[in-house]
Design an enzyme around this catalytic site. Structure first.
Site, PDB file in Angstrom:
ATOM      1  N   SER A  44     -18.424  18.271 -19.790  1.00 53.21           N
ATOM      2  CA  SER A  44     -18.389  16.834 -20.064  1.00 53.21           C
ATOM      3  C   SER A  44     -18.751  16.077 -18.792  1.00 53.21           C
ATOM      4  O   SER A  44     -18.602  16.603 -17.680  1.00 53.21           O
ATOM      5  CB  SER A  44     -17.007  16.427 -20.572  1.00 53.21           C
ATOM      6  OG  SER A  44     -16.012  16.842 -19.651  1.00 53.21           O
ATOM      7  N   GLU A  53     -18.771  12.309 -16.572  1.00 56.85           N
ATOM      8  CA  GLU A  53     -18.147  10.993 -16.402  1.00 56.85           C
ATOM      9  C   GLU A  53     -19.137  10.003 -15.774  1.00 56.85           C
ATOM     10  O   GLU A  53     -19.822  10.334 -14.813  1.00 56.85           O
ATOM     11  CB  GLU A  53     -16.905  11.139 -15.510  1.00 56.85           C
ATOM     12  CG  GLU A  53     -16.166   9.831 -15.316  1.00 56.85           C
ATOM     13  CD  GLU A  53     -14.844  10.030 -14.612  1.00 56.85           C
ATOM     14  OE1 GLU A  53     -13.998  10.800 -15.105  1.00 56.85           O
ATOM     15  OE2 GLU A  53     -14.664   9.410 -13.545  1.00 56.85           O
ATOM     16  N   ALA A  85     -11.252  -0.643 -11.019  1.00 61.55           N
ATOM     17  CA  ALA A  85      -9.898  -0.898 -10.532  1.00 61.55           C
ATOM     18  C   ALA A  85      -9.418  -2.273 -10.999  1.00 61.55           C
ATOM     19  O   ALA A  85     -10.174  -3.247 -10.986  1.00 61.55           O
ATOM     20  CB  ALA A  85      -9.879  -0.825  -9.009  1.00 61.55           C
ATOM     21  N   ARG A 113      -3.058   4.828 -15.163  1.00 59.60           N
ATOM     22  CA  ARG A 113      -2.430   3.671 -14.520  1.00 59.60           C
ATOM     23  C   ARG A 113      -3.510   2.820 -13.859  1.00 59.60           C
ATOM     24  O   ARG A 113      -3.503   1.617 -13.943  1.00 59.60           O
ATOM     25  CB  ARG A 113      -1.421   4.148 -13.460  1.00 59.60           C
ATOM     26  CG  ARG A 113      -0.623   3.002 -12.883  1.00 59.60           C
ATOM     27  CD  ARG A 113       0.020   3.360 -11.578  1.00 59.60           C
ATOM     28  NE  ARG A 113      -0.955   3.470 -10.518  1.00 59.60           N
ATOM     29  CZ  ARG A 113      -0.654   3.716  -9.251  1.00 59.60           C
ATOM     30  NH1 ARG A 113       0.597   3.890  -8.903  1.00 59.60           N
ATOM     31  NH2 ARG A 113      -1.602   3.798  -8.335  1.00 59.60           N
ATOM     32  N   ASP A 128      -6.326   2.512 -10.286  1.00 56.18           N
ATOM     33  CA  ASP A 128      -6.213   2.306  -8.843  1.00 56.18           C
ATOM     34  C   ASP A 128      -5.968   0.835  -8.556  1.00 56.18           C
ATOM     35  O   ASP A 128      -6.400  -0.025  -9.319  1.00 56.18           O
ATOM     36  CB  ASP A 128      -7.515   2.740  -8.153  1.00 56.18           C
ATOM     37  CG  ASP A 128      -7.632   4.259  -8.110  1.00 56.18           C
ATOM     38  OD1 ASP A 128      -6.604   4.919  -7.904  1.00 56.18           O
ATOM     39  OD2 ASP A 128      -8.755   4.762  -8.292  1.00 56.18           O
ATOM     40  N   ALA A 161       1.203   5.218 -16.430  1.00 52.86           N
ATOM     41  CA  ALA A 161       0.361   5.610 -17.565  1.00 52.86           C
ATOM     42  C   ALA A 161       1.220   6.058 -18.757  1.00 52.86           C
ATOM     43  O   ALA A 161       0.878   5.789 -19.909  1.00 52.86           O
ATOM     44  CB  ALA A 161      -0.601   6.715 -17.134  1.00 52.86           C
ATOM     45  N   GLN A 188     -19.840   9.557   1.603  1.00 51.68           N
ATOM     46  CA  GLN A 188     -19.194   9.270   0.319  1.00 51.68           C
ATOM     47  C   GLN A 188     -18.026  10.229   0.057  1.00 51.68           C
ATOM     48  O   GLN A 188     -16.953   9.820  -0.365  1.00 51.68           O
ATOM     49  CB  GLN A 188     -20.254   9.432  -0.759  1.00 51.68           C
ATOM     50  CG  GLN A 188     -19.856   8.945  -2.124  1.00 51.68           C
ATOM     51  CD  GLN A 188     -20.997   9.187  -3.083  1.00 51.68           C
ATOM     52  OE1 GLN A 188     -21.506  10.297  -3.190  1.00 51.68           O
ATOM     53  NE2 GLN A 188     -21.417   8.143  -3.771  1.00 51.68           N
ATOM     54  N   PHE A 236     -14.115   9.353  -0.601  1.00 46.31           N
ATOM     55  CA  PHE A 236     -13.393   9.730  -1.829  1.00 46.31           C
ATOM     56  C   PHE A 236     -12.156  10.570  -1.516  1.00 46.31           C
ATOM     57  O   PHE A 236     -11.093  10.355  -2.077  1.00 46.31           O
ATOM     58  CB  PHE A 236     -14.294  10.543  -2.756  1.00 46.31           C
ATOM     59  CG  PHE A 236     -15.303   9.705  -3.494  1.00 46.31           C
ATOM     60  CD1 PHE A 236     -15.105   8.352  -3.705  1.00 46.31           C
ATOM     61  CD2 PHE A 236     -16.454  10.278  -4.007  1.00 46.31           C
ATOM     62  CE1 PHE A 236     -16.030   7.587  -4.387  1.00 46.31           C
ATOM     63  CE2 PHE A 236     -17.388   9.521  -4.692  1.00 46.31           C
ATOM     64  CZ  PHE A 236     -17.175   8.173  -4.880  1.00 46.31           C
ATOM     65  N   HIS A 250     -15.129  19.082 -16.451  1.00 46.33           N
ATOM     66  CA  HIS A 250     -15.498  17.664 -16.464  1.00 46.33           C
ATOM     67  C   HIS A 250     -16.193  17.351 -15.131  1.00 46.33           C
ATOM     68  O   HIS A 250     -15.614  17.577 -14.065  1.00 46.33           O
ATOM     69  CB  HIS A 250     -14.217  16.834 -16.601  1.00 46.33           C
ATOM     70  CG  HIS A 250     -14.454  15.388 -16.853  1.00 46.33           C
ATOM     71  ND1 HIS A 250     -15.066  14.923 -17.992  1.00 46.33           N
ATOM     72  CD2 HIS A 250     -14.160  14.280 -16.109  1.00 46.33           C
ATOM     73  CE1 HIS A 250     -15.131  13.596 -17.958  1.00 46.33           C
ATOM     74  NE2 HIS A 250     -14.595  13.190 -16.824  1.00 46.33           N
TER      75      HIS A 250
HETATM   76  P1  FAD Z   1       0.519   7.775 -13.409  1.00 43.42           P
HETATM   77  O1  FAD Z   1       0.544   8.966 -14.270  1.00 43.42           O
HETATM   78  O2  FAD Z   1       1.208   6.544 -13.883  1.00 43.42           O
HETATM   79  O3  FAD Z   1       1.121   8.207 -11.971  1.00 43.42           O
HETATM   80  C1  FAD Z   1       0.967   7.345 -10.834  1.00 43.42           C
HETATM   81  C2  FAD Z   1       1.992   7.702  -9.776  1.00 43.42           C
HETATM   82  O4  FAD Z   1       3.293   7.306 -10.218  1.00 43.42           O
HETATM   83  C3  FAD Z   1       2.111   9.193  -9.467  1.00 43.42           C
HETATM   84  O5  FAD Z   1       2.402   9.343  -8.102  1.00 43.42           O
HETATM   85  C4  FAD Z   1       3.278   9.651 -10.322  1.00 43.42           C
HETATM   86  O6  FAD Z   1       3.917  10.804  -9.792  1.00 43.42           O
HETATM   87  C5  FAD Z   1       4.159   8.417 -10.236  1.00 43.42           C
HETATM   88  N1  FAD Z   1       5.036   8.226 -11.417  1.00 43.42           N
HETATM   89  C6  FAD Z   1       4.702   8.388 -12.720  1.00 43.42           C
HETATM   90  N2  FAD Z   1       5.751   8.066 -13.504  1.00 43.42           N
HETATM   91  C7  FAD Z   1       6.757   7.680 -12.683  1.00 43.42           C
HETATM   92  C8  FAD Z   1       8.098   7.220 -12.882  1.00 43.42           C
HETATM   93  N3  FAD Z   1       8.613   7.083 -14.114  1.00 43.42           N
HETATM   94  N4  FAD Z   1       8.838   6.892 -11.801  1.00 43.42           N
HETATM   95  C9  FAD Z   1       8.334   7.009 -10.537  1.00 43.42           C
HETATM   96  N5  FAD Z   1       7.079   7.451 -10.279  1.00 43.42           N
HETATM   97  C10 FAD Z   1       6.305   7.775 -11.343  1.00 43.42           C
HETATM   98  N6  FAD Z   1      -8.799   4.913 -11.886  1.00 43.42           N
HETATM   99  C11 FAD Z   1      -9.321   3.760 -12.361  1.00 43.42           C
HETATM  100  O7  FAD Z   1      -8.980   2.668 -11.866  1.00 43.42           O
HETATM  101  N7  FAD Z   1     -10.229   3.777 -13.402  1.00 43.42           N
HETATM  102  C12 FAD Z   1     -10.635   4.942 -13.999  1.00 43.42           C
HETATM  103  O8  FAD Z   1     -11.442   4.916 -14.933  1.00 43.42           O
HETATM  104  C13 FAD Z   1     -10.096   6.172 -13.515  1.00 43.42           C
HETATM  105  N8  FAD Z   1     -10.440   7.362 -14.073  1.00 43.42           N
HETATM  106  C14 FAD Z   1      -9.839   8.524 -13.635  1.00 43.42           C
HETATM  107  C15 FAD Z   1     -10.135   9.750 -14.265  1.00 43.42           C
HETATM  108  C16 FAD Z   1      -9.536  10.941 -13.850  1.00 43.42           C
HETATM  109  C17 FAD Z   1      -9.862  12.230 -14.554  1.00 43.42           C
HETATM  110  C18 FAD Z   1      -8.604  10.920 -12.763  1.00 43.42           C
HETATM  111  C19 FAD Z   1      -7.954  12.198 -12.288  1.00 43.42           C
HETATM  112  C20 FAD Z   1      -8.302   9.718 -12.133  1.00 43.42           C
HETATM  113  C21 FAD Z   1      -8.891   8.515 -12.559  1.00 43.42           C
HETATM  114  N9  FAD Z   1      -8.588   7.277 -11.967  1.00 43.42           N
HETATM  115  C22 FAD Z   1      -9.147   6.104 -12.432  1.00 43.42           C
HETATM  116  C23 FAD Z   1      -7.664   7.219 -10.819  1.00 43.42           C
HETATM  117  C24 FAD Z   1      -6.207   6.924 -11.257  1.00 43.42           C
HETATM  118  O9  FAD Z   1      -6.122   5.704 -11.952  1.00 43.42           O
HETATM  119  C25 FAD Z   1      -5.374   6.868  -9.988  1.00 43.42           C
HETATM  120  O10 FAD Z   1      -5.259   8.133  -9.418  1.00 43.42           O
HETATM  121  C26 FAD Z   1      -4.009   6.200 -10.123  1.00 43.42           C
HETATM  122  O11 FAD Z   1      -3.512   5.997  -8.799  1.00 43.42           O
HETATM  123  C27 FAD Z   1      -2.978   7.015 -10.896  1.00 43.42           C
HETATM  124  O12 FAD Z   1      -3.248   7.016 -12.243  1.00 43.42           O
HETATM  125  P2  FAD Z   1      -2.415   7.937 -13.274  1.00 43.42           P
HETATM  126  O13 FAD Z   1      -2.856   7.581 -14.614  1.00 43.42           O
HETATM  127  O14 FAD Z   1      -2.441   9.344 -12.840  1.00 43.42           O
HETATM  128  O15 FAD Z   1      -0.952   7.326 -13.010  1.00 43.42           O
END
Ligand code: FAD
Length: 290
Positions: free
Chosen positions: A15, A17, A51, A107, A109, A127, A215, A219, A269
């Site tokens: 896949s 991205e 973001a 969640r 960035d 998330a 880059q 990253f 991916h």
């Molecule tokens: P979460 O799962 O919410 O976790 C975030 C942090 O909070 C982690 O450290 C986790 O351990 C902590 N946490 C979770 N739940 C709790 C809780 N209840 N209490 C305390 N701490 C907690 N970013 C973008 O902006 N746009 C995109 O399109 C995008 N695509 C991505 C695609 C992939 C495959 C990946 C791996 C990342 C992508 N990102 C994207 C980056 C991502 O949004 C960031 O890494 C962000 O900082 C964390 O997102 P998450 O969904 O993993 O967050």
């Protein structure tokens, strides 16, 4: 087509991205990359959301366009930073009406210049909260989420991170996709720890072919992935030779993918950065060997 039904170790899918372009030139690059990579018949493609939700309309538009014009399954990334619950509901209704089956729930960035993540007004802090919200609404999406073989950059410990991942999966995820990594040992160790922690959904490795030295340094600084010492030294040696850099990046990613496939991953991916050549070379090499 729900992506969870396409993730199968005995027939792994590739896949790709993409991100929504901001300029006309960026759009031309994306269309070219899409055309090139569509020829490889990916299992699905995905479109990121900027973001703080900065590209949220464009993300949905691009997903709908890819689905309608190419017939390829396209997954929308939706972030907590980009959507209040009411806005999210409207986006979900639109995606559902257009028969988009898959969403990557994130969640997100923090936007550039903002040190820490802040939820949208009345919105979701993690998330997992957004996953719960989508599951409670009357939709039937296949939901993916993100995971971090080397630990999320903000987490105090990998055990904490894994505990939060388990809660996110239990809230209703069907699969997870990893952050990029350059050393497969992190992935295999992570999968083992995840299975021990009771996380049983498919864990799709995310691979980014290195094509540009600055880059990749940017990253890895942002996402916390490490570059193995030997690869770092090789990159340093060819940093002023773009062709050699691209060859090294493709060779490294191809070897990574070969090992991942031989050890039974459900799919791979690729973070394409809207460019096709490196990903095309890797996938072609992998298909030629299978
Ligand atoms: P979460 O799962 O919410 O976790 C975030 C942090 O909070 C982690 O450290 C986790 O351990 C902590 N946490 C979770 N739940 C709790 C809780 N209840 N209490 C305390 N701490 C907690 N970013 C973008 O902006 N746009 C995109 O399109 C995008 N695509 C991505 C695609 C992939 C495959 C990946 C791996 C990342 C992508 N990102 C994207 C980056 C991502 O949004 C960031 O890494 C962000 O900082 C964390 O997102 P998450 O969904 O993993 O967050």
């Amino acid at each position: 087509m729900k992506i969870r039904n396409r993730l199968n170790p005995s027939d792994p899918c590739f896949s790709f991205e993409f991100f929504p372009p901001r300029t006309d030139e960026g759009e031309a690059n994306l269309l070219k990359a899409l055309e090139d990579l569509a020829a490889l018949q990916p299992g699905f493609v995905s479109v990121t959301e900027g973001a703080g939700g900065s590209t949220r309309t464009k993300t949905v538009e691009l997903v709908l366009r890819i689905k309608q014009e190419t017939g390829i399954e396209a997954m929308a990334h939706l972030t907590c930073g980009g959507h209040t619950p009411a806005e999210l509901r409207a986006v979900l209704e639109r995606l559902s009406a257009a028969k988009v089956d898959n969403i990557l729930v994130l969640r997100g960035d923090p936007p550039k210049g903002q040190a820490a993540f802040e939820p949208a007004p009345g919105g979701f802090r993690y998330a997992a909260e957004m996953v719960r919200f989508i599951r409670e609404e009357d939709f039937n999406f296949c939901l993916g989420g993100a995971c971090y073989p080397e630990g999320h950059v903000e987490t105090p410990s990998r055990d904490d991170d894994l505990r939060h991942l388990k809660a996110k999966v239990d809230a209703g995820l069907d699969f997870v996709v990893t952050q990029l990594f350059f050393d497969n040992a992190f992935y295999f160790d992570f999968v083992e720890r995840a299975r021990r922690a009771g996380i049983n959904v498919p864990i799709v490795p995310g691979i980014m072919p290195i094509t540009n030295y600055e880059q990749i340094q940017r990253f890895t600084r942002l996402c916390g992935a490490t570059v193995p010492m030997r690869l770092a030294l090789q990159l340093e040696r060819v940093k002023d030779n773009p062709e050699a850099m691209a060859q090294l990046g493709v060779a490294h990613a191809t070897v990574q993918c070969m090992e991942l496939l031989s050890r039974g991953v459900p799919g791979i991916h690729f973070y394409t950065l809207n460019k096709s050549p490196a990903t095309r070379m890797i996938v072609s090499a992998l298909r030629a060997r299978s």
